[in-house]
Design a protein around this motif. Sequence first.
Motif, mmCIF file in Angstrom:
data_model
loop_
_atom_site.group_PDB
_atom_site.id
_atom_site.type_symbol
_atom_site.label_atom_id
_atom_site.label_comp_id
_atom_site.label_asym_id
_atom_site.label_seq_id
_atom_site.Cartn_x
_atom_site.Cartn_y
_atom_site.Cartn_z
ATOM 1 N N LYS A 87 0.849 -1.187 0.000
ATOM 2 C CA LYS A 87 0.000 0.000 0.000
ATOM 3 C C LYS A 87 0.885 1.237 0.000
ATOM 4 O O LYS A 87 1.906 1.263 0.679
ATOM 5 N N ILE A 88 0.471 2.257 -0.742
ATOM 6 C CA ILE A 88 1.259 3.477 -0.866
ATOM 7 C C ILE A 88 0.453 4.640 -0.290
ATOM 8 O O ILE A 88 -0.649 4.946 -0.767
ATOM 9 N N ALA A 89 0.978 5.262 0.764
ATOM 10 C CA ALA A 89 0.314 6.421 1.346
ATOM 11 C C ALA A 89 0.338 7.569 0.344
ATOM 12 O O ALA A 89 1.386 7.902 -0.206
ATOM 13 N N THR A 90 -0.820 8.176 0.092
ATOM 14 C CA THR A 90 -0.920 9.238 -0.900
ATOM 15 C C THR A 90 -1.329 10.546 -0.243
ATOM 16 O O THR A 90 -1.365 10.660 0.982
ATOM 17 N N THR A 91 -1.665 11.520 -1.077
ATOM 18 C CA THR A 91 -2.109 12.822 -0.595
ATOM 19 C C THR A 91 -3.617 12.969 -0.773
ATOM 20 O O THR A 91 -4.143 14.072 -0.794
#
Length: 378
Positions: A87-91
């Motif tokens: 999972k990639i933390a985004t804005t």
Amino acid sequence: MKAKFFSIVSLSFSLLVFASCKKQNKGDEALPKPNVPNSLANTIFQKILLDQKMVNVPISFNLEKASYYLDSRTSIVPIDLVSVDKKIATTKYFVTKTDENGKVNAENYYVILSAGKNNVAVTPDLLSGKKISADFDGAIIRYDKDNNFVSSNHFENGNLSPKTDKIEVRKSKSPEPTPGYAPLNQGCSYITVDWYWQTYVNGVLVNEEYLYTTQIVVCEDGDGSGGGTGSTTCEQAQAFLNAGSAQSGTLNSVDVFNNGMIWKKTYNWLIFQAGTWGLLSFDQATFEKIHYASNNTDRWEFIDFQHQHLAEIGANIGGTRTFLDLGATINILPGRTSVWDRVDYSVTSKPLNCLPAVTTVLNSQKSFNAPNTFVIVE
């Protein structure tokens, strides 16, 4: 006279012995496996245009890091992009507003972009543009609940600018995933996607900044979930009913009042999660500062604790969910520095088709400690 501060060691306790007891009556999510498409019944997708084809990118709601603002009844849930291996933390954030009964009446997505990737406190005032920091250089992009673009506001030194912004996606030139990844259904393949922040002036691109890269599964019918038309099957309906469990989530607190002798705090914590939907419990504590002459110490102690209400956060896919607040059992423990709280509630889940609604009665439990410092006066 000197003051020294020490940490209080929390009292260990048994739930069999209570100082007081009262009943208030009131009416790492597993990554989806590309070769098992029906396992995505509770995954939200964001559609993107890639090589002139609409494909689905799975996204995950990070309910444990959700923030709730009582004055505006607004919840802000961080969004993670689900790549095939992580999972990639985004804005990006999913923002909902509720009415006085805790029911959602507004849903939007927001992307908050900051030049230099500086950390920005995402609050309702920031999203509405009412309070923008003087050093904020970036963009606030708003989408509706179906991820359709609504508006874009660009800021420089905290001031609104005529520039506009968008998120651009492209099929990456990087190598595709290695053969070590899970096998896919026939007609499906791995695709690497690069995400960019673009800024425009009068329709002319003036800046582009790379954000992150994700790897997704794309199938011949354009459905990134790994196959199928995207309709809810009876198997997915059963998965929708089976999803969800009681939680004892992270405790968040807000000071309401403190005059040095009386201190009031409100708390909210995640009590239930079903994929991308959850429930928060709201409680309020009142403390009194007590002086003990025997060792010349001051200590905050609970004098009251009230369960207030529940509120939903996030979004459902594949059906609807409603809830009832069934009250709380609250126990102020001996010494009055700890409270045990049990919240009772029910959740009714109704799939879009195939199966009838199911109501489940649950409870969630949480311990609360008084402010953990005290003063010794010499």
